[in-house]
Motif scaffolding. Structure first.
Motif, PDB file in Angstrom:
ATOM      1  N   LEU A  97       0.836  -1.195   0.000  1.00 14.51           N
ATOM      2  CA  LEU A  97       0.000   0.000   0.000  1.00 14.51           C
ATOM      3  C   LEU A  97       0.879   1.257   0.000  1.00 14.51           C
ATOM      4  O   LEU A  97       1.920   1.290   0.646  1.00 14.51           O
ATOM      5  CB  LEU A  97      -0.891   0.010   1.245  1.00 14.51           C
ATOM      6  N   GLU A  98       0.427   2.264  -0.718  1.00 13.15           N
ATOM      7  CA  GLU A  98       1.120   3.550  -0.757  1.00 13.15           C
ATOM      8  C   GLU A  98       0.104   4.661  -0.547  1.00 13.15           C
ATOM      9  O   GLU A  98      -0.804   4.839  -1.356  1.00 13.15           O
ATOM     10  CB  GLU A  98       1.841   3.752  -2.092  1.00 13.15           C
ATOM     11  N   TRP A  99       0.274   5.436   0.521  1.00 16.36           N
ATOM     12  CA  TRP A  99      -0.572   6.591   0.744  1.00 16.36           C
ATOM     13  C   TRP A  99      -0.186   7.688  -0.234  1.00 16.36           C
ATOM     14  O   TRP A  99       1.014   7.936  -0.454  1.00 16.36           O
ATOM     15  CB  TRP A  99      -0.374   7.096   2.172  1.00 16.36           C
ATOM     16  N   ILE A 100      -1.174   8.368  -0.845  1.00 12.82           N
ATOM     17  CA  ILE A 100      -0.810   9.391  -1.814  1.00 12.82           C
ATOM     18  C   ILE A 100      -1.422  10.767  -1.562  1.00 12.82           C
ATOM     19  O   ILE A 100      -0.832  11.780  -1.968  1.00 12.82           O
ATOM     20  CB  ILE A 100      -1.103   8.946  -3.267  1.00 12.82           C
ATOM     21  N   ALA A 101      -2.582  10.855  -0.894  1.00 13.87           N
ATOM     22  CA  ALA A 101      -3.157  12.183  -0.703  1.00 13.87           C
ATOM     23  C   ALA A 101      -4.194  12.194   0.410  1.00 13.87           C
ATOM     24  O   ALA A 101      -4.830  11.173   0.689  1.00 13.87           O
ATOM     25  CB  ALA A 101      -3.802  12.687  -1.997  1.00 13.87           C
ATOM     26  N   TYR A 102      -4.356  13.378   1.014  1.00 14.18           N
ATOM     27  CA  TYR A 102      -5.312  13.589   2.110  1.00 14.18           C
ATOM     28  C   TYR A 102      -6.012  14.927   1.921  1.00 14.18           C
ATOM     29  O   TYR A 102      -5.393  15.898   1.455  1.00 14.18           O
ATOM     30  CB  TYR A 102      -4.561  13.606   3.437  1.00 14.18           C
ATOM     31  N   ILE A 103      -7.285  14.978   2.295  1.00 15.46           N
ATOM     32  CA  ILE A 103      -8.023  16.230   2.293  1.00 15.46           C
ATOM     33  C   ILE A 103      -8.911  16.260   3.530  1.00 15.46           C
ATOM     34  O   ILE A 103      -9.589  15.271   3.855  1.00 15.46           O
ATOM     35  CB  ILE A 103      -8.836  16.407   0.990  1.00 15.46           C
ATOM     36  N   SER A 104      -8.940  17.372   4.222  1.00 14.69           N
ATOM     37  CA  SER A 104      -9.779  17.501   5.407  1.00 14.69           C
ATOM     38  C   SER A 104     -11.244  17.691   4.997  1.00 14.69           C
ATOM     39  O   SER A 104     -11.550  17.930   3.818  1.00 14.69           O
ATOM     40  CB  SER A 104      -9.316  18.692   6.244  1.00 14.69           C
ATOM     41  N   GLY A 105     -12.124  17.614   5.965  1.00 15.65           N
ATOM     42  CA  GLY A 105     -13.552  17.699   5.678  1.00 15.65           C
ATOM     43  C   GLY A 105     -13.967  18.990   4.998  1.00 15.65           C
ATOM     44  O   GLY A 105     -14.848  19.002   4.137  1.00 15.65           O
ATOM     45  N   SER A 106     -13.307  20.079   5.370  1.00 12.84           N
ATOM     46  CA  SER A 106     -13.650  21.384   4.792  1.00 12.84           C
ATOM     47  C   SER A 106     -12.699  21.796   3.677  1.00 12.84           C
ATOM     48  O   SER A 106     -12.772  22.916   3.181  1.00 12.84           O
ATOM     49  CB  SER A 106     -13.613  22.441   5.896  1.00 12.84           C
ATOM     50  N   SER A 107     -11.811  20.879   3.285  1.00 12.22           N
ATOM     51  CA  SER A 107     -10.830  21.123   2.210  1.00 12.22           C
ATOM     52  C   SER A 107      -9.770  22.156   2.569  1.00 12.22           C
ATOM     53  O   SER A 107      -9.052  22.619   1.681  1.00 12.22           O
ATOM     54  CB  SER A 107     -11.515  21.549   0.903  1.00 12.22           C
ATOM     55  N   ASP A 108      -9.657  22.515   3.843  1.00  9.22           N
ATOM     56  CA  ASP A 108      -8.675  23.544   4.208  1.00  9.22           C
ATOM     57  C   ASP A 108      -7.278  22.958   4.413  1.00  9.22           C
ATOM     58  O   ASP A 108      -6.294  23.705   4.466  1.00  9.22           O
ATOM     59  CB  ASP A 108      -9.117  24.292   5.471  1.00  9.22           C
ATOM     60  N   LYS A 109      -7.196  21.656   4.525  1.00  6.33           N
ATOM     61  CA  LYS A 109      -5.893  21.001   4.652  1.00  6.33           C
ATOM     62  C   LYS A 109      -5.782  19.919   3.591  1.00  6.33           C
ATOM     63  O   LYS A 109      -6.615  19.021   3.512  1.00  6.33           O
ATOM     64  CB  LYS A 109      -5.707  20.414   6.049  1.00  6.33           C
ATOM     65  N   ILE A 110      -4.742  20.030   2.769  1.00  6.70           N
ATOM     66  CA  ILE A 110      -4.492  19.070   1.694  1.00  6.70           C
ATOM     67  C   ILE A 110      -3.016  18.715   1.704  1.00  6.70           C
ATOM     68  O   ILE A 110      -2.173  19.612   1.783  1.00  6.70           O
ATOM     69  CB  ILE A 110      -4.899  19.662   0.325  1.00  6.70           C
ATOM     70  N   TYR A 111      -2.728  17.427   1.640  1.00  8.68           N
ATOM     71  CA  TYR A 111      -1.347  16.961   1.658  1.00  8.68           C
ATOM     72  C   TYR A 111      -1.160  15.879   0.612  1.00  8.68           C
ATOM     73  O   TYR A 111      -2.082  15.116   0.319  1.00  8.68           O
ATOM     74  CB  TYR A 111      -0.976  16.414   3.043  1.00  8.68           C
ATOM     75  N   TYR A 112       0.071  15.777   0.085  1.00  7.69           N
ATOM     76  CA  TYR A 112       0.391  14.801  -0.951  1.00  7.69           C
ATOM     77  C   TYR A 112       1.693  14.076  -0.633  1.00  7.69           C
ATOM     78  O   TYR A 112       2.595  14.641  -0.022  1.00  7.69           O
ATOM     79  CB  TYR A 112       0.563  15.493  -2.312  1.00  7.69           C
ATOM     80  N   THR A 133       3.088  11.372   9.869  1.00 11.41           N
ATOM     81  CA  THR A 133       4.465  11.836   9.936  1.00 11.41           C
ATOM     82  C   THR A 133       4.558  13.340  10.224  1.00 11.41           C
ATOM     83  O   THR A 133       3.584  14.075  10.075  1.00 11.41           O
ATOM     84  CB  THR A 133       5.229  11.553   8.637  1.00 11.41           C
ATOM     85  N   SER A 134       5.736  13.770  10.536  1.00 13.21           N
ATOM     86  CA  SER A 134       5.986  15.189  10.835  1.00 13.21           C
ATOM     87  C   SER A 134       5.842  16.068   9.606  1.00 13.21           C
ATOM     88  O   SER A 134       5.802  17.301   9.723  1.00 13.21           O
ATOM     89  CB  SER A 134       7.385  15.359  11.430  1.00 13.21           C
ATOM     90  N   SER A 135       5.776  15.472   8.427  1.00 15.64           N
ATOM     91  CA  SER A 135       5.571  16.227   7.180  1.00 15.64           C
ATOM     92  C   SER A 135       4.094  16.368   6.851  1.00 15.64           C
ATOM     93  O   SER A 135       3.740  16.782   5.745  1.00 15.64           O
ATOM     94  CB  SER A 135       6.271  15.515   6.023  1.00 15.64           C
ATOM     95  N   SER A 136       3.234  15.997   7.805  1.00 18.16           N
ATOM     96  CA  SER A 136       1.774  16.008   7.595  1.00 18.16           C
ATOM     97  C   SER A 136       1.374  15.069   6.468  1.00 18.16           C
ATOM     98  O   SER A 136       0.494  15.389   5.662  1.00 18.16           O
ATOM     99  CB  SER A 136       1.269  17.430   7.316  1.00 18.16           C
ATOM    100  N   THR A 137       2.066  13.966   6.385  1.00 25.86           N
ATOM    101  CA  THR A 137       1.723  12.917   5.433  1.00 25.86           C
ATOM    102  C   THR A 137       1.545  11.618   6.219  1.00 25.86           C
ATOM    103  O   THR A 137       1.736  11.590   7.432  1.00 25.86           O
ATOM    104  CB  THR A 137       2.826  12.730   4.380  1.00 25.86           C
ATOM    105  N   TRP A 138       1.164  10.586   5.511  1.00 28.30           N
ATOM    106  CA  TRP A 138       1.067   9.263   6.122  1.00 28.30           C
ATOM    107  C   TRP A 138       2.022   8.336   5.367  1.00 28.30           C
ATOM    108  O   TRP A 138       2.305   8.561   4.180  1.00 28.30           O
ATOM    109  CB  TRP A 138      -0.359   8.722   6.007  1.00 28.30           C
ATOM    110  N   VAL A 139       2.515   7.316   6.031  1.00 28.52           N
ATOM    111  CA  VAL A 139       3.421   6.381   5.390  1.00 28.52           C
ATOM    112  C   VAL A 139       3.076   4.963   5.835  1.00 28.52           C
ATOM    113  O   VAL A 139       2.812   4.723   7.012  1.00 28.52           O
ATOM    114  CB  VAL A 139       4.904   6.727   5.687  1.00 28.52           C
ATOM    115  N   PHE A 140       3.070   4.046   4.866  1.00 28.92           N
ATOM    116  CA  PHE A 140       2.821   2.643   5.165  1.00 28.92           C
ATOM    117  C   PHE A 140       4.138   1.885   5.290  1.00 28.92           C
ATOM    118  O   PHE A 140       5.170   2.285   4.746  1.00 28.92           O
ATOM    119  CB  PHE A 140       2.014   1.989   4.038  1.00 28.92           C
ATOM    120  N   GLY A 141       4.086   0.762   5.978  1.00 31.04           N
ATOM    121  CA  GLY A 141       5.181  -0.182   5.953  1.00 31.04           C
ATOM    122  C   GLY A 141       5.107  -0.998   4.679  1.00 31.04           C
ATOM    123  O   GLY A 141       4.110  -0.946   3.947  1.00 31.04           O
ATOM    124  N   GLY A 142       6.174  -1.751   4.401  1.00 34.96           N
ATOM    125  CA  GLY A 142       6.228  -2.530   3.180  1.00 34.96           C
ATOM    126  C   GLY A 142       5.314  -3.748   3.168  1.00 34.96           C
ATOM    127  O   GLY A 142       5.087  -4.352   2.119  1.00 34.96           O
TER     128      GLY A 142
END
Lengths: 115, 110
Positions: A45-60, B94-103
């Motif tokens: 699995l690879e996490w790629i993006a997040y958005i908060s409920g109000s769209s004020d926080k977005i991360y990639y 994470t501290s970068s405001s991201t999420w990370v999975f293990g392998g």
């Protein structure tokens, strides 16, 4: 019962674009933070993006930053992922997931990038 | 955004206990209480088994437990059952405001 249904996957050529959608039901959609996660064939699995409920926080994730855009329309209980400049390595099943802890997951939609 | 480190595989016999480790850094696993564990059977959707290091969602058997020591989180499954055979993934904010999975770790029930 919370349900998430992804759509929009398919075959696209390298350099092309695709827009994924995730329709939510059984939940107060605007209260839920949302994520996109992908899984390449036979990989993890690879996490790629997040958005908060109000769209004020977005991360990639760095792997998609500048090429993918996450957005949502709470009036339509929908989450989106606009994917541009697609590469072979973007081939994967794309899942949407709800809540900070990624509690609820959709069934996924397959994106294949190939010429 | 390096992936968290998990063993590729673990195995155990029915009734035994196993532990899967997940090693990160102080910028992820060791720095936040947002460590989760997911179970994925082949061809299926990931299922949340543990959140916030050690909390079980309703419906998850109490045979599953989570813990953390420093920068390493662990998932322990006691009283192994055949249906526990699956892939397991850890995940951390994470501290970068991201999420990370293990392998991912493939659990085989012998």
């Amino acid at each position: 019962e919370v349900q998430l249904v992804e759509s929009g996957g398919g075959l696209v050529q390298p350099g092309g674009s695709l827009r994924l959608s995730c329709a939510g039901s059984g939940l107060t959609f605007n209260h839920f933070n949302m994520h996109w996660v992908r899984q390449a064939p036979g990989k993890g699995l690879e996490w790629i993006a997040y958005i908060s409920g109000s769209s004020d926080k977005i991360y990639y994730a760095d792997s998609v930053k500048g090429r993918f855009t996450i957005s949502r329309d709470n009036a339509k209980n929908s989450l989106y992922l606009q994917m541009n400049s697609l590469r072979d390595e973007d081939t994967a099943v794309y899942y949407c997931a709800a809540k900070w802890e990624l509690i609820y997951w959709g069934q996924g939609t397959l994106v294949t990038v190939s010429s | 955004q390096s992936a968290l480190t998990q063993p590729a595989s673990v195995s155990g016999s029915p009734g035994q206990s196993i532990t899967i480790s997940c090693t990160g850094t102080s910028n992820d696993v060791g720095g936040y209480n947002y460590v989760s564990w997911y179970q994925q059977h082949p061809g299926k959707v990931p299922k949340l088994m543990i959140y916030e290091v050690s909390n079980r969602p309703s419906g998850v058997p109490d045979r599953f437990s989570g813990s953390r020591s420093g920068n390493t989180a662990s998932l322990t499954i006691s009283g192994l059952q055949a249906e526990d055979e699956a892939d397991y993934y850890c995940n951390s904010y994470t501290s970068s405001s991201t999420w990370v999975f293990g392998g991912g770790t493939r659990l085989t029930v012998l």
